[in-house]
Scaffold this motif. Sequence first.
Motif, mmCIF file in Angstrom:
data_model
loop_
_atom_site.group_PDB
_atom_site.id
_atom_site.type_symbol
_atom_site.label_atom_id
_atom_site.label_comp_id
_atom_site.label_asym_id
_atom_site.label_seq_id
_atom_site.Cartn_x
_atom_site.Cartn_y
_atom_site.Cartn_z
ATOM 1 N N GLU A 23 -18.482 3.899 1.453
ATOM 2 C CA GLU A 23 -17.953 3.311 2.682
ATOM 3 C C GLU A 23 -18.023 4.290 3.854
ATOM 4 N N ARG A 33 0.837 -1.202 0.000
ATOM 5 C CA ARG A 33 0.000 0.000 0.000
ATOM 6 C C ARG A 33 0.871 1.250 0.000
ATOM 7 N N ARG A 52 -6.527 1.209 -0.481
ATOM 8 C CA ARG A 52 -7.492 1.364 0.610
ATOM 9 C C ARG A 52 -6.799 1.896 1.851
ATOM 10 N N ASP A 53 -7.438 2.846 2.512
ATOM 11 C CA ASP A 53 -6.904 3.410 3.744
ATOM 12 C C ASP A 53 -7.602 2.748 4.924
ATOM 13 N N GLU A 87 -15.276 4.746 -1.881
ATOM 14 C CA GLU A 87 -14.814 5.357 -0.643
ATOM 15 C C GLU A 87 -15.905 6.225 -0.014
ATOM 16 N N GLN A 140 -12.619 -2.420 -3.324
ATOM 17 C CA GLN A 140 -13.636 -1.483 -2.856
ATOM 18 C C GLN A 140 -14.829 -1.349 -3.800
ATOM 19 N N MET A 173 -7.305 -4.374 -4.810
ATOM 20 C CA MET A 173 -8.301 -3.386 -4.455
ATOM 21 C C MET A 173 -9.686 -3.941 -4.792
ATOM 22 N N VAL A 193 -13.531 3.662 -7.669
ATOM 23 C CA VAL A 193 -12.841 3.512 -6.385
ATOM 24 C C VAL A 193 -13.185 4.683 -5.480
#
Length: 334
Positions: free
Chosen positions: A180, A131, A225-226, A177, A286, A284, A173
């Motif tokens: 999410e 990452r 992704r964080d 986010e 997401q 990834m 993506v």
Amino acid sequence: MPTTDELVETVTALVEDAVTAPSMHNAQPWRFIHRAGTRSLTLYGDPSRTLPAGDPEGRGLHLGCGAALFNLRVSAAHHGWDAAVELLPDPRDPWHLADVVLQEPDPVEPETPGPVLADLHPALPRRHTSRFPFSDERIPGEIVDGLRGAALLEGCRLIVPGSWHSDAVLDLVRDAELFESADAALREEIASWTRTGRAGEGPATEGIPSYAFGPRQYGVTAPARDFDPERGLPGRISADFEERPQIALLGTLDDSPADWLRAGQAMERVLLQATLDGLSTSLMSQPLEWPELRALAREPGSLTGFVHMLFRFGYGPRGTRTPRRPVGEVLTVE
């Protein structure tokens, strides 16, 4: 014919290699059963390790278990065995994902056309999700073609999107986010699989440890992704990521549990080949966790009807090893 003890020793080594596979949030959703005195090994999904918010259908679980199954095949070849695999052998038990029988290699017929599975074995301990920022150096076409070929060997397709498609996927993506951030249950589930050293967290042998988070991103270009969106981890640095991420999509024509398992094996074969090719990789998922976004990820007109994983490839830090549960927790010898 190996003795019972020798078979148990071999099977243990195979499972040690198998569990180096990636899984969603490093949940490690697999169980293996070996019947002593036989050459058989059974792979089960672990219902206690499902992700109801992020993976309600269990597709991600099947991908992770498929990756572990592929590693098992690689390890078997490394130890001098062929692994005969039957997917979903019991329609009455959806958690019974695969049966594996170890067989003596055929001295006449080659294993498969193309690369030999055993050649991928050195990549097992070296493959890690990164990452971190990658350089802007472009990947040579012959390496990309080899990754496409790796996916085809497992019955899947690896699509390298053109400029407009790549931009569209990266937009998805960013949309994911936002989705999410507005879903409290999903945020709580992700937090439950992160490990920062705070009291009350889960076991240190599973989940995503803080040392694997990578730096924060300036901007939102790279689809990494964080796992610390609330910025609660002190001392975490920020960094510029590559301007044009090099991504690829893994897909299949259909979308059944058997396709998910095949996609998991293809995913791992691509990752191991990329590792041997000197690439850093990250996965990834997401936008694929939201049905309304996943449907938009595929390229119009493509034979790949369903996308299962988004890869990011490049040159840069390889990432760090994330923890795995001891083999004794995932392998039962009966």
